[in-house]
Design an enzyme around this catalytic site. Structure first.
Site, PDB file in Angstrom:
ATOM      1  N   ASP A 181      -3.144   0.817  16.779  1.00 58.39           N
ATOM      2  CA  ASP A 181      -4.258   1.678  17.148  1.00 58.39           C
ATOM      3  C   ASP A 181      -3.590   3.015  17.407  1.00 58.39           C
ATOM      4  O   ASP A 181      -2.924   3.186  18.432  1.00 58.39           O
ATOM      5  CB  ASP A 181      -4.953   1.156  18.422  1.00 58.39           C
ATOM      6  CG  ASP A 181      -6.205   1.950  18.718  1.00 58.39           C
ATOM      7  OD1 ASP A 181      -6.119   3.194  18.671  1.00 58.39           O
ATOM      8  OD2 ASP A 181      -7.259   1.357  18.989  1.00 58.39           O
ATOM      9  N   HIS A 182      -3.717   3.940  16.454  1.00 58.20           N
ATOM     10  CA  HIS A 182      -2.848   5.124  16.558  1.00 58.20           C
ATOM     11  C   HIS A 182      -3.175   5.984  17.784  1.00 58.20           C
ATOM     12  O   HIS A 182      -2.382   6.836  18.157  1.00 58.20           O
ATOM     13  CB  HIS A 182      -2.810   5.930  15.261  1.00 58.20           C
ATOM     14  CG  HIS A 182      -4.095   6.553  14.884  1.00 58.20           C
ATOM     15  ND1 HIS A 182      -5.036   5.890  14.141  1.00 58.20           N
ATOM     16  CD2 HIS A 182      -4.610   7.758  15.160  1.00 58.20           C
ATOM     17  CE1 HIS A 182      -6.077   6.681  13.977  1.00 58.20           C
ATOM     18  NE2 HIS A 182      -5.847   7.823  14.584  1.00 58.20           N
ATOM     19  N   HIS A 232     -10.507   2.538  19.359  1.00 56.32           N
ATOM     20  CA  HIS A 232      -9.889   3.689  20.018  1.00 56.32           C
ATOM     21  C   HIS A 232     -10.492   3.992  21.393  1.00 56.32           C
ATOM     22  O   HIS A 232      -9.772   4.170  22.371  1.00 56.32           O
ATOM     23  CB  HIS A 232     -10.002   4.936  19.141  1.00 56.32           C
ATOM     24  CG  HIS A 232      -9.493   4.731  17.752  1.00 56.32           C
ATOM     25  ND1 HIS A 232      -8.325   4.078  17.484  1.00 56.32           N
ATOM     26  CD2 HIS A 232      -9.998   5.088  16.548  1.00 56.32           C
ATOM     27  CE1 HIS A 232      -8.121   4.058  16.180  1.00 56.32           C
ATOM     28  NE2 HIS A 232      -9.132   4.652  15.593  1.00 56.32           N
ATOM     29  N   ASP A 260     -15.799   2.010  13.840  1.00 57.48           N
ATOM     30  CA  ASP A 260     -14.689   2.852  13.411  1.00 57.48           C
ATOM     31  C   ASP A 260     -13.939   3.454  14.608  1.00 57.48           C
ATOM     32  O   ASP A 260     -12.725   3.652  14.547  1.00 57.48           O
ATOM     33  CB  ASP A 260     -15.221   3.983  12.510  1.00 57.48           C
ATOM     34  CG  ASP A 260     -14.109   4.767  11.856  1.00 57.48           C
ATOM     35  OD1 ASP A 260     -13.189   4.134  11.302  1.00 57.48           O
ATOM     36  OD2 ASP A 260     -14.129   6.020  11.916  1.00 57.48           O
ATOM     37  N   ASP A 299      -2.893   6.539   0.615  1.00 58.24           N
ATOM     38  CA  ASP A 299      -3.028   7.781   1.379  1.00 58.24           C
ATOM     39  C   ASP A 299      -2.270   7.739   2.720  1.00 58.24           C
ATOM     40  O   ASP A 299      -1.600   8.696   3.100  1.00 58.24           O
ATOM     41  CB  ASP A 299      -4.541   7.982   1.618  1.00 58.24           C
ATOM     42  CG  ASP A 299      -4.826   9.213   2.416  1.00 58.24           C
ATOM     43  OD1 ASP A 299      -4.533  10.299   1.907  1.00 58.24           O
ATOM     44  OD2 ASP A 299      -5.326   9.084   3.554  1.00 58.24           O
ATOM     45  N   GLY A 353       0.827  -1.220   0.000  1.00 55.50           N
ATOM     46  CA  GLY A 353       0.000   0.000   0.000  1.00 55.50           C
ATOM     47  C   GLY A 353       0.852   1.257   0.000  1.00 55.50           C
ATOM     48  O   GLY A 353       0.453   2.290   0.524  1.00 55.50           O
ATOM     49  N   GLU A 389     -15.096  14.896  16.159  1.00 53.49           N
ATOM     50  CA  GLU A 389     -14.500  15.332  14.896  1.00 53.49           C
ATOM     51  C   GLU A 389     -15.393  16.372  14.244  1.00 53.49           C
ATOM     52  O   GLU A 389     -16.619  16.325  14.412  1.00 53.49           O
ATOM     53  CB  GLU A 389     -14.412  14.157  13.922  1.00 53.49           C
ATOM     54  CG  GLU A 389     -13.496  13.037  14.333  1.00 53.49           C
ATOM     55  CD  GLU A 389     -13.500  11.935  13.282  1.00 53.49           C
ATOM     56  OE1 GLU A 389     -12.525  11.838  12.543  1.00 53.49           O
ATOM     57  OE2 GLU A 389     -14.504  11.198  13.204  1.00 53.49           O
TER      58      GLU A 389
HETATM   59  P1  NAD Z   1      -5.669   3.787   0.039  1.00 56.70           P
HETATM   60  O1  NAD Z   1      -6.892   3.322  -0.673  1.00 56.70           O
HETATM   61  O2  NAD Z   1      -5.247   5.198  -0.143  1.00 56.70           O
HETATM   62  O3  NAD Z   1      -4.431   2.898  -0.423  1.00 56.70           O
HETATM   63  C1  NAD Z   1      -4.556   1.535  -0.641  1.00 56.70           C
HETATM   64  C2  NAD Z   1      -3.276   0.957  -1.165  1.00 56.70           C
HETATM   65  O4  NAD Z   1      -3.569  -0.402  -1.472  1.00 56.70           O
HETATM   66  C3  NAD Z   1      -2.728   1.581  -2.438  1.00 56.70           C
HETATM   67  O5  NAD Z   1      -1.320   1.665  -2.329  1.00 56.70           O
HETATM   68  C4  NAD Z   1      -3.065   0.570  -3.518  1.00 56.70           C
HETATM   69  O6  NAD Z   1      -2.133   0.503  -4.580  1.00 56.70           O
HETATM   70  C5  NAD Z   1      -3.037  -0.705  -2.735  1.00 56.70           C
HETATM   71  N1  NAD Z   1      -3.833  -1.750  -3.403  1.00 56.70           N
HETATM   72  C6  NAD Z   1      -5.162  -1.784  -3.623  1.00 56.70           C
HETATM   73  N2  NAD Z   1      -5.485  -2.917  -4.290  1.00 56.70           N
HETATM   74  C7  NAD Z   1      -4.332  -3.598  -4.476  1.00 56.70           C
HETATM   75  C8  NAD Z   1      -3.997  -4.814  -5.099  1.00 56.70           C
HETATM   76  N3  NAD Z   1      -4.909  -5.613  -5.660  1.00 56.70           N
HETATM   77  N4  NAD Z   1      -2.706  -5.176  -5.104  1.00 56.70           N
HETATM   78  C9  NAD Z   1      -1.762  -4.405  -4.539  1.00 56.70           C
HETATM   79  N5  NAD Z   1      -2.005  -3.265  -3.919  1.00 56.70           N
HETATM   80  C10 NAD Z   1      -3.280  -2.848  -3.913  1.00 56.70           C
HETATM   81  O7  NAD Z   1      -5.865   3.401   1.565  1.00 56.70           O
HETATM   82  P2  NAD Z   1      -5.216   4.117   2.855  1.00 56.70           P
HETATM   83  O8  NAD Z   1      -6.040   5.281   3.235  1.00 56.70           O
HETATM   84  O9  NAD Z   1      -3.770   4.328   2.613  1.00 56.70           O
HETATM   85  O10 NAD Z   1      -5.462   3.032   3.991  1.00 56.70           O
HETATM   86  C11 NAD Z   1      -4.704   1.844   4.109  1.00 56.70           C
HETATM   87  C12 NAD Z   1      -5.118   1.095   5.354  1.00 56.70           C
HETATM   88  O11 NAD Z   1      -4.889   1.913   6.489  1.00 56.70           O
HETATM   89  C13 NAD Z   1      -6.593   0.725   5.410  1.00 56.70           C
HETATM   90  O12 NAD Z   1      -6.711  -0.500   6.075  1.00 56.70           O
HETATM   91  C14 NAD Z   1      -7.209   1.811   6.271  1.00 56.70           C
HETATM   92  O13 NAD Z   1      -8.351   1.331   6.950  1.00 56.70           O
HETATM   93  C15 NAD Z   1      -6.074   2.063   7.250  1.00 56.70           C
HETATM   94  N6  NAD Z   1      -6.090   3.401   7.830  1.00 56.70           N
HETATM   95  C16 NAD Z   1      -5.923   4.506   7.057  1.00 56.70           C
HETATM   96  C17 NAD Z   1      -5.888   5.750   7.656  1.00 56.70           C
HETATM   97  C18 NAD Z   1      -5.668   6.999   6.851  1.00 56.70           C
HETATM   98  O14 NAD Z   1      -5.512   8.050   7.484  1.00 56.70           O
HETATM   99  N7  NAD Z   1      -5.615   6.946   5.539  1.00 56.70           N
HETATM  100  C19 NAD Z   1      -6.045   5.880   9.032  1.00 56.70           C
HETATM  101  C20 NAD Z   1      -6.198   4.721   9.798  1.00 56.70           C
HETATM  102  C21 NAD Z   1      -6.209   3.503   9.176  1.00 56.70           C
END
Ligand code: NAD
Length: 505
Positions: free
Chosen positions: A202-203, A265, A260, A38, A34, A241
């Site tokens: 768990d941030h 949390h 969520d 984001d 990933g 929030e």
């Molecule tokens: P995102 O959708 O922005 O990124 C997802 C990533 O997964 C991308 O890099 C994408 O290329 C990859 N991906 C998707 N399908 C794929 C596949 N078939 N093969 C390989 N890679 C693949 O998601 P995010 O916001 O970065 O969140 C990632 C995780 O973190 C999630 O579990 C989310 O619940 C958790 N999370 C995110 C945040 C946040 O602030 N963004 C906060 C807490 C938890």
């Protein structure tokens, strides 16, 4: 002026680097699933960069970023540099940046394709051989939750978890969607990794104020004696929030505030608050004590949930002078969705320390302000001798986010008034250069310190406690209230505390 600033920053960074402590970190390969997402952009790259600046990365480390897109190593590094410009808490140091980015490589990999893992394995092994590292591997799964099980299975099948060094797996929330799915996920993960190798992020546990609760009480006997449980009337934990569902309706409309925020949390904050008092404990005891707290949390039965639990959804309203649409009109939200964007509850911890002190927890989107805080309300004996409106209870407020601070609320009288007025003793930490939760957590994971990660027992017991409430929501046994966007929440949540003679702070 600009040059002067740059020069000062550069000197400060030099000082930071030369001031390196020896953290005794072992070299490692950091495999980031990933890496184009984001979370990586906003949190993980900036966290690694700031650790690097502080000398809190191993001498030898390599990061392999994985994503679906076909990127070159160079393009990946450009993207990382962009993310640092945008999100790093420290300015980017041009002369150090290439040194940092040199540790990063990119590999396109579809996580659903088992054959792709062979290629990844070869890449990891080649890196380990060239750098003569000892095979320590840290896998970070920053991907959609439905991929976690599959990735663990594929890592196992392709033998990436077989190594001469240590192996660790970091995963993001959510961990399952209910008790059953969480158990299944855990079973799958445990086929590839041992519990001690699984780091569930768990941030909220990475927030410095949460991590420092123990030392706050230990180093300040005055705070410890303030928190004499005989003098506390109730504890309130709020995580509010301003933002709405944003672009996450796909996930959020099925999760709601209960999955969520509450299962993870808020229950973690309840455990962290309750375990430190009345006595201070060591880091080693934290997980064991947390389990004791969650085991003592009085269950709320499905058909009685309406008495102690409030759920609600935001209606149209106004925030910062701007009109805001109702939840049901948000893009991606199902018509007539009954999803909760707000949750409040009255909890009881049935152990000797906390039996008579209720905990009230609440969280919601589209509320009037962004704030995570723990409030201890003290008993108010003065009230017996004065009209209620003349004094307010003393409060100790621990502000966790977005600012860190400690506030004590007192009653004082001055010559201009015949009544008591609330006065505040306040310490707020400047928040502009505070270490981010991900920095602290990544550093701990690299060192193998799992103190501030959620252990399986805690996660399972939290789901066990939440499960009857999920079912009560599903069967509409708890009324769904509404609240105007920009407000402090539904009236029903105020009434819940009023029943006990309290109000939210
Ligand atoms: P995102 O959708 O922005 O990124 C997802 C990533 O997964 C991308 O890099 C994408 O290329 C990859 N991906 C998707 N399908 C794929 C596949 N078939 N093969 C390989 N890679 C693949 O998601 P995010 O916001 O970065 O969140 C990632 C995780 O973190 C999630 O579990 C989310 O619940 C958790 N999370 C995110 C945040 C946040 O602030 N963004 C906060 C807490 C938890």
């Amino acid at each position: 002026m600009l040059r002067e600033n740059t020069l000062t920053q550069s000197i400060q960074t030099e000082a930071l680097l030369s001031d390196k402590k020896d953290y005794n970190m072992e070299d490692l390969t950091f495999v980031l699933f990933g890496a184009t997402g984001d979370l990586a952009k906003r949190k993980l790259f900036p966290a690694l960069y700031n650790l690097f600046l502080e000398g809190k990365m191993p001498e030898s480390f390599s990061v392999i970023g994985l994503g679906r897109r076909e990127w070159s190593h160079e393009f990946f590094r450009e993207k990382i540099a962009e993310s640092l410009e945008l999100y790093s808490r420290r300015d980017v140091q041009e002369e150090l940046l290439p040194k940092f980015l040199n540790h990063f490589q990119y590999c396109a990999l579809d996580v659903t394709n088992p054959a792709a893992y062979e290629h990844l394995h070869a890449m990891i092994r080649q890196g380990e051989e060239t750098k003569a590292t000892s095979g320590n591997r840290l896998f970070y799964l920053s991907v959609a939750p439905n991929f976690i099980e599959l990735i663990a299975e594929n890592l196992n099948r392709a033998g990436l978890n077989q190594t001469t060094g240590w192996r660790r797996l970091i995963i993001e929330k959510p961990f399952g969607t209910d008790l059953q799915t969480a158990r299944r996920l855990n079973k799958k993960l445990s086929e590839a990794f041992d519990e001690v190798e699984i780091y569930r992020i768990d941030h909220y546990l990475g927030k410095p104020m949460v991590q420092n609760l123990a030392s706050l009480v230990f180093a300040n006997p005055a705070v410890g004696s303030l928190l004499d449980l005989k003098k506390i009337s109730n504890v309130q934990i709020t995580a509010s929030e301003i933002v709405g569902v944003e672009t996450r309706a796909d996930y959020y409309d099925h999760a709601g505030a209960i999955r969520d925020m509450v299962q993870n949390h808020l229950l973690q904050l309840v455990m962290m608050t309750a375990l430190h008092l009345p006595e201070t404990i060591t880091a080693d005891e934290i997980s064991m004590k947390k389990i004791e707290v969650i085991q003592s949390l009085r269950p709320i039965k499905q058909d009685e949930a309406y008495r102690d639990v409030i759920r609600a959804q935001y209606d149209a309203g106004e925030i910062n002078g701007e009109p805001v649409i109702r939840y049901l009109d948000e893009p991606g939200v199902e018509e007539n969705s009954k999803n909760d964007t707000y949750f409040a509850a009255r909890l009881h911890i049935d152990n000797d320390a906390w039996r008579d002190i209720p905990f009230y927890i609440r969280t919601g989107k589209r509320l009037d302000k962004k704030s995570t805080r723990i409030v201890f309300e003290f008993k108010n004996p003065v009230r017996e001798s004065l009209p209620a409106e003349e004094t307010v209870p003393n409060l100790l407020i621990l502000e966790i986010n977005p600012h860190e601070g400690i506030t004590l609320r007192l009653n004082v009288k001055d010559e201009s008034s015949e009544f008591f007025q609330p006065a505040y003793i306040n310490f707020t930490k400047p928040s502009d250069n505070l270490a981010d939760a991900y920095e602290l957590l990544l550093f701990d994971a690299m060192l193998g310190n799992a103190t501030f990660f959620a252990h399986w027992n805690e996660v399972e017991l939290s789901w066990q406690w939440i499960q009857p409430l999920l079912e009560a929501f599903e069967n509409n046994q708890v009324p769904l209230h509404t609240y105007p966007a920009g407000s402090t929440g539904p009236k029903a949540a105020d009434d819940l505390l009023k029943q006990d003679g309290f109000a939210w702070w």
